[in-house]
Design a protein around this motif. Structure first.
Motif, PDB file in Angstrom:
ATOM      1  N   LEU A 283       0.610  -0.922   0.506  1.00 49.76           N
ATOM      2  CA  LEU A 283      -0.049   0.429  -0.270  1.00 49.76           C
ATOM      3  C   LEU A 283       0.850   1.503  -0.057  1.00 49.76           C
ATOM      4  O   LEU A 283       0.618   2.037  -0.696  1.00 49.76           O
ATOM      5  CB  LEU A 283      -0.878  -0.104   0.766  1.00 49.76           C
ATOM      6  CG  LEU A 283      -1.942  -0.688   1.168  1.00 49.76           C
ATOM      7  CD1 LEU A 283      -3.117  -0.941   2.298  1.00 49.76           C
ATOM      8  CD2 LEU A 283      -2.812  -0.856   0.079  1.00 49.76           C
ATOM      9  N   VAL A 284       1.757   1.533   0.956  1.00 47.87           N
ATOM     10  CA  VAL A 284       2.429   2.765   1.079  1.00 47.87           C
ATOM     11  C   VAL A 284       3.163   2.914  -0.799  1.00 47.87           C
ATOM     12  O   VAL A 284       4.070   4.112  -0.686  1.00 47.87           O
ATOM     13  CB  VAL A 284       4.114   2.092   2.403  1.00 47.87           C
ATOM     14  CG1 VAL A 284       4.808   3.699   1.874  1.00 47.87           C
ATOM     15  CG2 VAL A 284       2.987   1.980   3.577  1.00 47.87           C
TER      16      VAL A 284
ATOM     17  N   VAL B 259       1.040   3.450  -3.452  1.00 47.62           N
ATOM     18  CA  VAL B 259       0.327   5.345  -3.421  1.00 47.62           C
ATOM     19  C   VAL B 259       1.705   6.380  -3.221  1.00 47.62           C
ATOM     20  O   VAL B 259       1.020   6.733  -4.423  1.00 47.62           O
ATOM     21  CB  VAL B 259       0.301   5.409  -1.899  1.00 47.62           C
ATOM     22  CG1 VAL B 259       0.380   7.021  -1.144  1.00 47.62           C
ATOM     23  CG2 VAL B 259      -1.562   4.723  -1.330  1.00 47.62           C
TER      24      VAL B 259
ATOM     25  N   THR C  21       2.456   6.118  -7.584  1.00 44.48           N
ATOM     26  CA  THR C  21       1.656   6.707  -7.618  1.00 44.48           C
ATOM     27  C   THR C  21       0.957   7.969  -7.968  1.00 44.48           C
ATOM     28  O   THR C  21       1.821   8.727  -8.626  1.00 44.48           O
ATOM     29  CB  THR C  21       0.318   5.959  -7.873  1.00 44.48           C
ATOM     30  OG1 THR C  21       0.037   4.805  -7.639  1.00 44.48           O
ATOM     31  CG2 THR C  21      -1.619   6.848  -8.557  1.00 44.48           C
ATOM     32  N   VAL C  22       2.126   8.610  -6.602  1.00 46.14           N
ATOM     33  CA  VAL C  22       2.055   9.870  -6.624  1.00 46.14           C
ATOM     34  C   VAL C  22       3.612  10.505  -7.661  1.00 46.14           C
ATOM     35  O   VAL C  22       3.355  11.332  -8.326  1.00 46.14           O
ATOM     36  CB  VAL C  22       2.140  10.407  -5.260  1.00 46.14           C
ATOM     37  CG1 VAL C  22       2.613  12.058  -4.951  1.00 46.14           C
ATOM     38  CG2 VAL C  22       1.272  10.558  -4.565  1.00 46.14           C
TER      39      VAL C  22
ATOM     40  N   THR D 209       9.072   1.947  -4.735  1.00 47.17           N
ATOM     41  CA  THR D 209       8.133   2.839  -5.103  1.00 47.17           C
ATOM     42  C   THR D 209       9.191   3.840  -6.613  1.00 47.17           C
ATOM     43  O   THR D 209       8.392   3.909  -7.271  1.00 47.17           O
ATOM     44  CB  THR D 209       8.850   4.197  -4.435  1.00 47.17           C
ATOM     45  OG1 THR D 209       8.151   3.412  -3.113  1.00 47.17           O
ATOM     46  CG2 THR D 209       7.599   5.119  -4.806  1.00 47.17           C
TER      47      THR D 209
ATOM     48  N   SER E 183       7.377   3.890 -10.349  1.00 49.33           N
ATOM     49  CA  SER E 183       7.113   4.937 -10.857  1.00 49.33           C
ATOM     50  C   SER E 183       7.085   5.004 -12.003  1.00 49.33           C
ATOM     51  O   SER E 183       6.180   6.122 -12.970  1.00 49.33           O
ATOM     52  CB  SER E 183       7.574   6.099  -9.786  1.00 49.33           C
ATOM     53  OG  SER E 183       9.223   6.212 -10.856  1.00 49.33           O
TER      54      SER E 183
ATOM     55  N   PHE F  43      -1.420  -2.468  -9.822  1.00 50.41           N
ATOM     56  CA  PHE F  43      -1.318  -2.399  -7.746  1.00 50.41           C
ATOM     57  C   PHE F  43      -1.127  -4.002  -7.573  1.00 50.41           C
ATOM     58  O   PHE F  43      -0.038  -4.974  -6.845  1.00 50.41           O
ATOM     59  CB  PHE F  43      -2.801  -2.066  -8.150  1.00 50.41           C
ATOM     60  CG  PHE F  43      -2.703  -2.297  -6.057  1.00 50.41           C
ATOM     61  CD1 PHE F  43      -2.274  -2.179  -5.355  1.00 50.41           C
ATOM     62  CD2 PHE F  43      -4.079  -2.271  -5.277  1.00 50.41           C
ATOM     63  CE1 PHE F  43      -2.240  -1.861  -3.794  1.00 50.41           C
ATOM     64  CE2 PHE F  43      -4.769  -2.105  -4.379  1.00 50.41           C
ATOM     65  CZ  PHE F  43      -3.807  -1.917  -3.270  1.00 50.41           C
TER      66      PHE F  43
END
Length: 270
Positions: free
Chosen positions: A58-59, A62, A65-66, A149, A153, A206
């Motif tokens: 989850l972390v 998120v 995605t940002v 991440t 990304s 995801f």
């Protein structure tokens, strides 16, 4: 002349027997876990890693995605320099395997990040206001989150780019003619239409991250896979252990896929 039914109608009328088969197998395996002491013991051990797996996924997703949205907007900027920087980032990161990126971030990037931070706060350290941090202060779990991440990304940035470019240019020009600002055009015209194109591949990423989160076990992070590795190494019950690990991952990924598919149908109905 016979009329051939459309593929969408065929898929809609197709009964999900595959799901019935999966649920049946899942119930049988659950009964085996309850009835067999060995499987029950393995399950109780491995299931302790579910929380870490969910948290990391989850972390990282998120944050990815940002970051991916930011890279996408950078790649669509008016400045050629910014566009080239975004493209350079995407091509470099997409060419590195996630496992290699995990090792690089954990054992190269993290020490460099800590060294850079300590260099920046060196005046505060000298005056006694702050304390330098050590590499071991940055946990392996957060190093894994940073690696996931960064790795995802670049793919998410391409998903956003494809979604935004799918919006008809005439609608954007019409919004300009109405005097809408760039932010208002994005919020009211581009994003509501692009999200229908973005959501399916984004949801697939995801689910993929749930599976790729198992790679963090190479750093010793106590996720589902790591708990299974530790138990199997101590008990030599590799068949039972990895059967349970597979079972838990299937529950997570299939359940998540079904929920996301329902959400996608709901978005299309609107």
């Amino acid at each position: 002349m016979a009329v051939r039914p459309s593929p969408d109608r065929h898929v809609k009328d197709d009964y999900p027997w595959w799901l019935v088969a999966l649920v049946t197998i899942g119930i049988v395996l659950a009964a085996v876990i309850v009835a067999n002491d060995i499987y029950a013991q393995v399950f109780r051990t491995v299931v302790n890693g579910v929380g870490i797996t969910v948290f990391v996924t989850l972390v990282a997703f998120v944050l990815a995605t940002v970051l991916g949205l930011g890279i996408c907007l950078l790649g669509m900027a008016d400045s050629q320099v910014l566009r080239q920087i975004a493209r350079f980032y995407i091509e470099i990161i997409r060419g590195i395997p996630i496992l290699v990126l995990l090792f690089y971030v954990a054992f190269v990037g993290a020490p460099a990040l800590v060294a850079g931070y300590n260099f920046l706060i060196s005046p505060l350290v000298t005056s006694g206001v702050a304390e330098p941090i050590l590499v071991r202060d940055l946990s392996l779990m957060w190093r894994a989150i940073i690696a996931l991440t960064v790795g995802y990304s670049s793919f998410i940035a391409e998903i956003f780019r494809a979604g935004f470019q799918s919006v008809d240019l005439g609608q954007i020009e019409a919004a300009k003619a109405l005097g809408l600002s760039r932010y208002r055009r994005f919020r009211s015209v581009v994003f509501p239409q692009a999200i229908r194109v973005i959501f399916p591949p984004l949801s697939n990423d995801f689910v993929s991250m749930v599976k790729d989160s198992s790679l963090v076990s190479v750093l010793g992070v106590a996720d589902i896979t790591q708990m299974g590795k530790v138990y199997a190494a101590g008990s030599f019950r590799f068949f039972e252990t990895y059967s349970i690990v597979t079972y838990i991952y299937l529950i997570l990924t299939i359940g998540l896929s079904l929920a996301l598919r329902r959400t996608e149908r709901w978005m299309k109905s609107r």
